[in-house]
Design an enzyme around this catalytic site. Structure first.
Site, PDB file in Angstrom:
ATOM      1  N   PRO A 105      37.492  46.194  32.546  1.00  0.00           N
ATOM      2  CA  PRO A 105      38.617  45.737  31.845  1.00  0.00           C
ATOM      3  C   PRO A 105      40.042  45.385  32.687  1.00  0.00           C
ATOM      4  O   PRO A 105      40.565  46.171  33.769  1.00  0.00           O
ATOM      5  CB  PRO A 105      38.863  46.801  30.664  1.00  0.00           C
ATOM      6  CG  PRO A 105      38.360  48.004  31.485  1.00  0.00           C
ATOM      7  CD  PRO A 105      37.412  47.608  32.423  1.00  0.00           C
ATOM      8  N   ASP A 106      40.731  44.624  32.185  1.00  0.00           N
ATOM      9  CA  ASP A 106      41.896  44.477  32.807  1.00  0.00           C
ATOM     10  C   ASP A 106      42.961  45.299  31.950  1.00  0.00           C
ATOM     11  O   ASP A 106      43.017  45.384  30.973  1.00  0.00           O
ATOM     12  CB  ASP A 106      42.457  42.943  32.345  1.00  0.00           C
ATOM     13  CG  ASP A 106      43.808  42.456  32.786  1.00  0.00           C
ATOM     14  OD1 ASP A 106      44.436  43.387  33.386  1.00  0.00           O
ATOM     15  OD2 ASP A 106      44.176  41.422  32.566  1.00  0.00           O
ATOM     16  N   PHE A 107      43.521  46.162  32.866  1.00  0.00           N
ATOM     17  CA  PHE A 107      44.362  47.047  32.289  1.00  0.00           C
ATOM     18  C   PHE A 107      45.734  46.536  31.720  1.00  0.00           C
ATOM     19  O   PHE A 107      46.177  47.238  30.984  1.00  0.00           O
ATOM     20  CB  PHE A 107      44.738  48.180  33.506  1.00  0.00           C
ATOM     21  CG  PHE A 107      43.762  49.109  34.011  1.00  0.00           C
ATOM     22  CD1 PHE A 107      43.026  49.695  33.006  1.00  0.00           C
ATOM     23  CD2 PHE A 107      43.418  48.845  35.246  1.00  0.00           C
ATOM     24  CE1 PHE A 107      41.923  50.431  33.482  1.00  0.00           C
ATOM     25  CE2 PHE A 107      42.303  49.775  35.708  1.00  0.00           C
ATOM     26  CZ  PHE A 107      41.540  50.629  35.012  1.00  0.00           C
ATOM     27  N   ARG A 108      45.882  45.362  31.969  1.00  0.00           N
ATOM     28  CA  ARG A 108      47.291  44.974  31.356  1.00  0.00           C
ATOM     29  C   ARG A 108      46.975  44.347  30.047  1.00  0.00           C
ATOM     30  O   ARG A 108      47.754  44.220  29.185  1.00  0.00           O
ATOM     31  CB  ARG A 108      47.535  43.640  32.151  1.00  0.00           C
ATOM     32  CG  ARG A 108      48.524  43.931  33.234  1.00  0.00           C
ATOM     33  CD  ARG A 108      48.885  42.966  33.925  1.00  0.00           C
ATOM     34  NE  ARG A 108      47.574  42.788  35.040  1.00  0.00           N
ATOM     35  CZ  ARG A 108      47.262  42.000  35.989  1.00  0.00           C
ATOM     36  NH1 ARG A 108      48.346  41.317  36.194  1.00  0.00           N
ATOM     37  NH2 ARG A 108      46.088  41.836  36.531  1.00  0.00           N
ATOM     38  N   ASN A 179      41.917  42.098  42.946  1.00  0.00           N
ATOM     39  CA  ASN A 179      41.097  42.964  42.411  1.00  0.00           C
ATOM     40  C   ASN A 179      40.724  43.937  43.347  1.00  0.00           C
ATOM     41  O   ASN A 179      40.523  43.590  44.606  1.00  0.00           O
ATOM     42  CB  ASN A 179      40.077  42.244  41.768  1.00  0.00           C
ATOM     43  CG  ASN A 179      40.269  41.348  40.476  1.00  0.00           C
ATOM     44  OD1 ASN A 179      41.386  41.575  40.191  1.00  0.00           O
ATOM     45  ND2 ASN A 179      39.246  40.620  40.424  1.00  0.00           N
ATOM     46  N   ASP A 181      37.807  45.701  42.903  1.00  0.00           N
ATOM     47  CA  ASP A 181      36.455  46.336  42.557  1.00  0.00           C
ATOM     48  C   ASP A 181      35.369  45.844  43.520  1.00  0.00           C
ATOM     49  O   ASP A 181      34.300  46.064  43.373  1.00  0.00           O
ATOM     50  CB  ASP A 181      36.204  45.698  41.325  1.00  0.00           C
ATOM     51  CG  ASP A 181      36.306  44.048  41.109  1.00  0.00           C
ATOM     52  OD1 ASP A 181      36.138  43.465  42.100  1.00  0.00           O
ATOM     53  OD2 ASP A 181      36.737  43.749  39.875  1.00  0.00           O
ATOM     54  N   HIS A 198      45.610  43.587  47.025  1.00  0.00           N
ATOM     55  CA  HIS A 198      45.987  44.872  46.537  1.00  0.00           C
ATOM     56  C   HIS A 198      44.991  45.852  47.275  1.00  0.00           C
ATOM     57  O   HIS A 198      44.842  47.063  46.697  1.00  0.00           O
ATOM     58  CB  HIS A 198      45.856  45.136  45.019  1.00  0.00           C
ATOM     59  CG  HIS A 198      47.164  43.964  44.609  1.00  0.00           C
ATOM     60  ND1 HIS A 198      47.216  43.615  43.270  1.00  0.00           N
ATOM     61  CD2 HIS A 198      48.137  43.541  45.135  1.00  0.00           C
ATOM     62  CE1 HIS A 198      48.212  42.880  43.253  1.00  0.00           C
ATOM     63  NE2 HIS A 198      48.939  42.776  44.435  1.00  0.00           N
TER      64      HIS A 198
END
Ligand SMILES: [Zn+2]
Length: 409
Positions: A105-108, A179, A181, A198
């Site tokens: 999921p996108d934490f935003r 990302n 991941d 990042h």
């Protein structure tokens, strides 16, 4: 509200004064970077070109009328351009939205509830869990969260494989990802194809300043699931995944490749990012004036700030105005957008075959590995993301490159 003529005039006057101030400011910046370059400042040069370009556009100097490269501002137009001789170097900029269909999921997005789950960790404040100085003193909360959110499976999405196809067709210059991941790597992109702005969970390093031994994802995963705080075999210092924490700089690779890649990019494809986090978000403004930009995302983003547009300084995206000449937005899920584009390019079957082949290889491998050992049980909440530092606070201003990482996502 009715505006009197006097108010209107006053407003126009203010705009002119503001414009004048801006130009004077730019003039001094130019002078400044001129003397920098004389002193051998290499990065100053492209900044200077950028400012010169802005200045000449603002003043209407030169004959710089942007060339319309796409025959039509649609996905069709983009696909025709991609099949032409003119399109050789494609740069992709991607964010959390390309991994959501992989169960990350996108934490935003509202409702993922990352911060709500942090109460049990006794943090002084929620963001502390991703701050490098706090982590060095108290690494346990971060690793506990990593254990809780560790993905059950690493299965790249259709969108990831579309980027892989771009590489196979010889079109991919680089993929810049926010990302952590590692799904781009799993999809078959090499380190050389990627800028992991990042950082990444793929590797970890010992924090001992004279040691810095590198560790693999498997090593880190084992530590995370054995609930042992990862310590270096050699020097007993703390070992940290190579993701960018608050208070750390972005990888130098981001800044060096950005200088060269964005001068020769023929097409920019932006996928699954809301372009809210600097300095990553500013990448869209770095492409040459004629370079088309395709956004594949749930909503439009990256548009010019109205004030900057008024100043003639809008280098953000423009999909809808009368002046729009190169930006195309395809709104929807990234996987569907990539499939639609692949179809127009005549690559749809190839893409589907690639996804099928790669996914069954991943299934076969995870079947072989079995459920033994460190395989995590998924938390009942269904949260299956690898930890990612939260987005920088909205409104944080673009930062200087030297300290840009201090508020990295
Ligand atoms: Zn060490």
């Amino acid at each position: 509200m009715l505006l009197t003529v006097a108010t209107k005039r006053r407003r126009q006057f203010c705009v002119h004064v503001a414009l004048l101030h801006r130009l004077i400011f730019l003039y001094f910046v130019l002078q400044d970077s001129d003397s920098d370059s004389e002193n051998g400042g290499a990065s100053g040069e492209s900044e200077m070109d950028f400012l010169r370009h802005l200045l000449s556009r603002t003043l209407g100097l030169g004959s710089e009328k942007p060339e319309k490269v796409l025959d039509e501002l649609t996905l069709d137009g983009v696909s025709r351009f991609m099949q032409s001789e003119k399109c050789r170097n494609v740069v992709c900029i991607v964010g959390a939205g390309i991994s959501t269909s992989a169960g990350i999921p996108d934490f935003r997005s509202p409702g993922t509830g990352l911060y709500a789950n942090l109460q049990s960790y006794n943090l002084p404040y929620p963001e502390a869990i991703f701050e490098i100085n706090y982590f060095k003193q108290h690494p346990e909360p971060f690793f506990a969260l990593a254990r809780e959110l560790y993905p059950g499976q690493f299965k790249p999405t259709v969108c990831h494989y579309f980027i892989r196809l771009l590489k196979e067709k010889g079109l991919l210059l680089r993929c810049y990802t926010q990302n952590i991941d590692t799904l781009e790597r799993v999809a078959g992109l090499d380190q050389e194809d990627l800028v992991e702005a990042h950082g990444t969970f793929f590797t970890s390093h010992c924090l001992g300043s004279s040691c810095k031994k590198q560790y693999t994802l498997d090593w880190m995963k084992e530590k995370i699931f054995s609930t042992v705080t990862p310590k270096c075999d050699k020097c007993q210092s703390l070992v940290k995944p190579d993701i960018v924490f608050f208070g750390e700089s972005l990888p130098p690779r981001f800044f060096t490749l950005m200088q060269s890649d964005f001068q020769k990019v023929d097409l920019l494809i932006i996928m699954g990012t809301s372009l809210q986090v600097q300095p990553f978000a500013s990448l869209v403004s770095r492409v040459p004036t004629n370079t088309p930009r395709l956004l594949i995302n749930k909503e439009k983003t990256g548009q010019s700030d109205p004030f900057m547009s008024l100043m003639g300084l809008g280098t953000g995206m423009d999909f809808d105005s009368e002046k729009a000449y190169r930006d195309v937005a395809w709104l929807g899920e990234c996987d569907e957008g990539c499939t639609a584009l692949a179809e127009l390019l005549g690559w749809k079957n190839e893409l589907e075959e690639l996804v099928k082949k790669e996914h069954s290889a991943i299934d076969a491998k995870s079947g072989q590995a079995g459920e033994a050992g460190a395989s995590p049980s998924l938390p009942p909440s269904g949260a299956t993301a690898s930890p990612s530092p939260p987005p920088a606070k909205p409104g944080s201003s673009p930062q200087k490159e030297s300290d840009a990482g201090s508020k990295a996502e």
